[in-house]
Design an enzyme around this catalytic site. Structure first.
Site, PDB file in Angstrom:
ATOM      1  NE  ARG A 174      -4.421  -0.106   2.352  1.00 56.04           N
ATOM      2  CZ  ARG A 174      -5.303  -1.099   2.445  1.00 56.04           C
ATOM      3  NH1 ARG A 174      -4.912  -2.346   2.410  1.00 56.04           N
ATOM      4  NH2 ARG A 174      -6.579  -0.835   2.551  1.00 56.04           N
TER       5      ARG A 174
ATOM      6  NE  ARG B  33     -16.799  -3.298   2.464  1.00 54.04           N
ATOM      7  CZ  ARG B  33     -15.512  -3.356   2.137  1.00 54.04           C
ATOM      8  NH1 ARG B  33     -15.141  -3.919   1.001  1.00 54.04           N
ATOM      9  NH2 ARG B  33     -14.598  -2.822   2.910  1.00 54.04           N
TER      10      ARG B  33
HETATM   11  P1  AMP Z   1      -8.570  -3.361   3.939  1.00 54.78           P
HETATM   12  O1  AMP Z   1      -9.520  -4.387   4.428  1.00 54.78           O
HETATM   13  O2  AMP Z   1      -7.533  -3.910   2.988  1.00 54.78           O
HETATM   14  O3  AMP Z   1      -9.233  -2.131   3.388  1.00 54.78           O
HETATM   15  O4  AMP Z   1      -7.716  -2.885   5.227  1.00 54.78           O
HETATM   16  C1  AMP Z   1      -8.348  -2.290   6.349  1.00 54.78           C
HETATM   17  C2  AMP Z   1      -7.359  -1.381   7.095  1.00 54.78           C
HETATM   18  O5  AMP Z   1      -6.231  -2.161   7.546  1.00 54.78           O
HETATM   19  C3  AMP Z   1      -6.746  -0.271   6.261  1.00 54.78           C
HETATM   20  O6  AMP Z   1      -7.585   0.862   6.176  1.00 54.78           O
HETATM   21  C4  AMP Z   1      -5.443   0.004   7.024  1.00 54.78           C
HETATM   22  O7  AMP Z   1      -5.692   0.740   8.213  1.00 54.78           O
HETATM   23  C5  AMP Z   1      -5.030  -1.387   7.444  1.00 54.78           C
HETATM   24  N1  AMP Z   1      -4.174  -2.037   6.409  1.00 54.78           N
HETATM   25  C6  AMP Z   1      -4.477  -3.112   5.625  1.00 54.78           C
HETATM   26  N2  AMP Z   1      -3.475  -3.424   4.793  1.00 54.78           N
HETATM   27  C7  AMP Z   1      -2.488  -2.507   5.037  1.00 54.78           C
HETATM   28  C8  AMP Z   1      -1.194  -2.264   4.475  1.00 54.78           C
HETATM   29  N3  AMP Z   1      -0.704  -3.033   3.496  1.00 54.78           N
HETATM   30  N4  AMP Z   1      -0.481  -1.226   4.972  1.00 54.78           N
HETATM   31  C9  AMP Z   1      -0.940  -0.451   5.966  1.00 54.78           C
HETATM   32  N5  AMP Z   1      -2.169  -0.606   6.530  1.00 54.78           N
HETATM   33  C10 AMP Z   1      -2.932  -1.622   6.075  1.00 54.78           C
END
Ligand code: AMP
Length: 215
Positions: free
Chosen positions: A88, A125
């Site tokens: 990310r 969602r």
């Molecule tokens: P997601 O379900 O992928 O949208 O992830 C939910 C939350 O987890 C994000 O909004 C971040 O706060 C954290 N997160 C997930 N993947 C990452 C990553 N690769 N780097 C940093 N934070 C992450």
């Protein structure tokens, strides 16, 4: 095949990654899921990540790289995997390149969806509290108002799917994650999928691409 699914939150990466992972028997590795489990289990990592996730910010690169390093070392990753929600940041992508050394990532599939559509999708969602299945109040609603269509457990709106947090997540995406599009374009690994199409059509486009890349 080692794949990255890249795109803003709410572009369908997770949904498509789980279908493809099942079809090709490779794991779907979602850093968001790993972090949510840590929060639910109340581990040290979960305690650190909780407030950051609720605000829509990013967990530190060092923590995330550590998680991925451990996960990719597991046996089920030998034949390939789909990284969903990672990398990310440019730092995460560079560390991943270093970690994989010469073998590298095979392809990066970029899910292209306009911002207005993403906000609509994410705020509508509803996620199952048991199996994690994501419903959409508009085109894939839960049954009887608030029950999961897959397993019958209650569904909820994730805190990070509330409108203000969604806007923050998109701003963070634009600043920190969108530069990865250029990063992987330069490596000639980027393939773009029109994520605004019907779920089935997006799925077929990805399968076609996967088959083409496998030969
Ligand atoms: P997601 O379900 O992928 O949208 O992830 C939910 C939350 O987890 C994000 O909004 C971040 O706060 C954290 N997160 C997930 N993947 C990452 C990553 N690769 N780097 C940093 N934070 C992450």
């Amino acid at each position: 095949m080692r794949l990255i699914f890249l795109g803003a939150p709410g572009t369908g990466k997770g949904t498509q990654a789980s279908v493809l992972a099942e079809k090709y028997h490779i794991p779907q590795i979602s850093t968001g899921d790993i972090l949510r489990k840590a929060v639910a289990d109340g581990t040290e990592l979960g305690v650190k990540a909780k407030t950051i996730m609720e605000s829509g910010g990013l967990v530190s690169d060092d923590i995330i790289i550590g998680l991925i390093d451990q996960r990719l070392a597991q046996d089920d990753c030998k034949a390939g995997y789909i990284l969903d929600g990672f990398p990310r940041t440019i730092k995460q992508a560079e560390d991943l390149d270093e970690m994989l050394a010469t073998s590298g990532i095979d392809a990066v599939i970029y899910f292209d969806v306009a911002e207005g559509e993403i906000v609509k999708r994410l705020t509508s969602r509803r996620t199952c509290t048991r199996c994690g299945y994501n419903h959409n109040m508009i085109y894939d609603p839960p049954v009887a108002g608030d029950r999961c269509a897959k397993c019958g457990a209650p569904v909820i709106q994730r805190d990070d799917d509330k409108e203000q947090t969604v806007r923050n997540r998109l701003a963070v995406y634009a600043e920190k994650t969108a530069p990865l599009i250029e990063y992987y374009k330069r490596q000639r690994k980027l393939y773009t999928v029109d994520g605004a199409q019907e779920v089935e059509k997006v799925r077929q486009d990805i399968i076609d691409l996967y088959e083409k890349l496998s030969v």
